[in-house]
Design a protein around this motif. Structure first.
Motif, PDB file in Angstrom:
ATOM      1  N   ALA A 148       0.833  -1.204   0.000  1.00 41.39           N
ATOM      2  CA  ALA A 148       0.000   0.000   0.000  1.00 41.39           C
ATOM      3  C   ALA A 148       0.866   1.251   0.000  1.00 41.39           C
ATOM      4  O   ALA A 148       0.487   2.275  -0.565  1.00 41.39           O
ATOM      5  CB  ALA A 148      -0.918  -0.014   1.210  1.00 41.39           C
ATOM      6  N   CYS A 151       2.346   1.594  -3.808  1.00 37.01           N
ATOM      7  CA  CYS A 151       1.472   1.860  -4.961  1.00 37.01           C
ATOM      8  C   CYS A 151       1.361   3.362  -5.199  1.00 37.01           C
ATOM      9  O   CYS A 151       0.916   4.092  -4.317  1.00 37.01           O
ATOM     10  CB  CYS A 151       0.088   1.270  -4.716  1.00 37.01           C
ATOM     11  N   PRO A 152       1.777   3.857  -6.371  1.00 36.56           N
ATOM     12  CA  PRO A 152       1.672   5.290  -6.624  1.00 36.56           C
ATOM     13  C   PRO A 152       0.231   5.731  -6.859  1.00 36.56           C
ATOM     14  O   PRO A 152      -0.032   6.915  -7.031  1.00 36.56           O
ATOM     15  CB  PRO A 152       2.505   5.504  -7.881  1.00 36.56           C
ATOM     16  N   ASP A 154      -2.408   4.556  -4.865  1.00 35.75           N
ATOM     17  CA  ASP A 154      -3.154   4.375  -3.613  1.00 35.75           C
ATOM     18  C   ASP A 154      -4.332   3.418  -3.795  1.00 35.75           C
ATOM     19  O   ASP A 154      -5.432   3.680  -3.329  1.00 35.75           O
ATOM     20  CB  ASP A 154      -3.650   5.735  -3.101  1.00 35.75           C
ATOM     21  N   THR A 258      -3.922  10.775  -3.756  1.00 31.60           N
ATOM     22  CA  THR A 258      -2.911   9.872  -4.329  1.00 31.60           C
ATOM     23  C   THR A 258      -3.577   8.866  -5.234  1.00 31.60           C
ATOM     24  O   THR A 258      -4.766   8.694  -5.195  1.00 31.60           O
ATOM     25  CB  THR A 258      -2.161   9.103  -3.240  1.00 31.60           C
TER      26      THR A 258
END
Lengths: 258, 335
Positions: A148, A151-152, A154, A258
């Motif tokens: 989590a 991850c770019p 989100d 994000t």
């Protein structure tokens, strides 16, 4: 559909025919050049061919921001309260009367270079070789949430019921039976197109080839497989001087997008 | 504005405690290896002993914090057992870290055992034999433990720095910052325990006594080492902010949270810089310079004596807090 899926001769086919013809009739350097062109063309065509990679194309011109996909996803995947797998973000900008609102449906990008898979310490999360869907093995996951963090987009969350990492899996149970994911099924404007992006005969492949598509945060090198037509990249953090921008995400209390 | 934090106090505590344990072992091992047969080691034997005893404890406490934060603690075994060949080639820093923790804990415990007073614990021939064996094994164990400890300290930063989606963490300066802080907090823990133990002169039988000039010399060396580390840490923090500023884009945006006006500014400037670094540097620097320049005896009031290492330990916690929370409340800019 008006995206030109039925145009008689595409540029690609045209080039292919020319190069084939040239290779057949020409001699010497001419043949070499033509073959070179053909090689480039075919490698562009078949770069990842043969490998199934499910993905999605979202035509934002057709999205009305109704959140039907959000609700369908919640119901289909039995997502607990407080977390979401898929949602639609609203971005408002401008000053009255010159205002605009754009929608951005979000879901896991099923990246070809998924960073969440790289950081997973147990191998619980992996990219399925048969269809390219990134899944979490709930029997191996330890719930450390490293994925989590990585991850770019989100797209991962801690499932409050199971206490393991969870994410959109493109409705793997439906896809395995030949159905489309629930969000695609429910989309009112048919903004979402699901399919194998590497299959040249699929609708999604044709639409990607013939439209000015873009992906989110391409610079992260994750090679996302969710494409957008008409993507508006408005963000509160990158707004222009004097511009009014307000972004509404799935997180009511979080300032960060994000 | 509330924030959605996925990693909080257990992770902050773990990063701090793992760094502290690694730092204590590194200092202890370096003291042992500095001069295996010489005079310095005899004087500093207490430092090496305390470092060895402190080392494994915080690491195992921090690991327990992490494991019990997971919903199902037994699942943590998956880190080591889920698939051997995959594990061998898994690039995940967390997986490497779990191996480091395991190896570090085993070797640091063996290393600590070599410092036990075997002759006093076991009467007769067995005590003699174990004491001789400890003496023989201490240096080889230190040779293994020092690199492992440094790897542990670096890994706590690489764990965070491996994530491009968190621009505050994704910087090549972070490992330097965490390693310097780890050694500094480990050293402070040694000094603190030493000072607690020596409140009454001669509290520990057989060890170097407080009124012993050798103790003063050791103390002087330790404190000056600590001040040098504090200055190094200040320089690295400067580098950290400068690097983020020069990288611009998301990194510059992320580091704004530490700068004046940002959300973490108070915790950073008061907790890390003022209390954690400047305050002990000035206090200890004053007494060091008094000795170094004016030739006074190296001696100071007990309250100041104890508060300086406590301030450094507090600063170490705050540094982890600021980095872990600040990294999560900032993110990539643009979409």
């Amino acid at each position: 559909m008006s995206e030109g899926s039925d145009s008689p001769v595409s540029r690609r086919k045209f080039l292919k025919k020319i190069s084939q013809g040239a290779a057949a009739v020409a001699t010497g350097g001419v043949a070499g050049g033509a073959m070179h062109a053909a090689a480039i063309q075919s490698s562009a065509d078949t770069g990842k061919q043969g490998k199934v990679q499910y993905g999605m194309l979202i035509d934002l011109r057709r999205c009305i921001g109704c959140q039907a996909c959000t609700v369908a996803c919640k119901a289909e995947a039995d997502v607990p309260m407080g977390v979401t797998r898929s949602w639609v973000e609203y971005a408002e900008k401008g000053l009255y009367p010159n205002v605009g609102r754009s929608f951005l449906p979000r879901l896991c990008n099923q990246c070809s270079e998924p960073h969440c898979v790289r950081v997973c310490p147990t191998g619980a999360t992996y990219k399925r070789p048969q269809d390219g869907i990134v899944v979490v093995d709930q029997g191996v996951c330890i719930g450390c949430l490293y994925c989590a963090q990585a991850c770019p987009y989100d797209m991962r969350y801690l499932n409050p019921v199971t206490r393991f990492a969870d994410k959109c899996d493109l409705c793997i149970h439906r896809v395995a039976k030949g159905l489309v994911p629930s969000c695609v099924n429910t989309c009112q404007g048919r903004a979402r197109i699901f399919g194998d992006v590497n299959d040249p005969t699929s609708e999604i492949h044709k639409l990607i080839a013939r439209n000015p598509v873009s992906v989110i945060r391409e610079t992260y090198g994750t090679q996302p497989n969710v494409y957008y037509i008409g993507l508006d990249t408005t963000d509160e953090n990158t707004k222009k001087p004097g511009q009014y921008v307000r972004v509404t995400t799935n997180k009511a209390k979080s300032k960060k997008r994000t | 504005m509330e924030h959605h934090l996925m990693w909080h106090w257990p992770v902050i505590g773990y990063l701090f405690l793992a760094g502290l344990g690694a730092g204590a072992i590194a200092v202890s091992g370096i003291v042992v290896l500095w001069d295996p047969a010489g005079e310095f080691r005899h004087r500093a034997e207490l430092v090496a002993r305390l470092g060895a005893f402190i080392g494994p404890l915080p690491v195992i406490i921090g690991t327990a914090l992490l494991i019990f934060e997971l919903g199902r603690p037994y699942r943590a075994l998956n880190l080591l057992t889920s698939n051997f060949w995959f594990m061998l080639f898994n690039p995940s820093p967390m997986n490497w870290g779990s191996w480091f923790i395991l190896l570090f804990f085993i070797f640091a415990t063996v290393y600590a055992l070599t410092f036990l007073p075997w002759k006093a614990l076991l009467r007769g021939e067995r005590g003699e034999r174990l004491a001789a064996r400890s003496e023989r094994w201490r240096s080889p164990m230190a040779v293994i433990c020092v690199p492992l400890a440094i790897a542990m300290a670096i890994y706590t930063a690489i764990l965070l720095a491996a994530v491009p989606a968190r621009p505050l963490w994704h910087t090549p300066v972070l490992w330097l910052l965490f390693t310097v802080s780890a050694i500094s907090t480990g050293l402070s823990a040694i000094i603190l325990v030493q000072r607690f133990m020596f409140r009454k002169p001669g509290a520990v039988r057989g060890a170097v006594r407080r009124e012993d000039p050798a103790f003063r010399v050791t103390e002087y060396y330790l404190v000056s080492m600590k001040v040098i580390l504090i200055i190094a840490e200040l320089v690295v923090i400067g580098l950290f902010i400068m690097f983020a500023h020069m990288t611009i884009n998301s990194s510059k945006f992320a580091v704004q949270t530490l700068l004046p006006g940002g959300e973490m500014a108070t915790a950073f400037w008061v907790g890390v810089i003022l209390v954690g670094l400047l305050l002990p540097a000035f206090i200890e620097g004053f007494y060091l310079l008094r000795t170094a320049v004016l030739g006074h005896e190296f001696e100071w009031p007990y309250v100041i004596n104890v508060s300086a290492p406590i301030a450094i330990l507090f600063g170490g916690v705050m540094l982890r807090y600021v980095i872990v929370v600040g990294g999560q409340i900032t993110g990539p800019i643009g979409i």
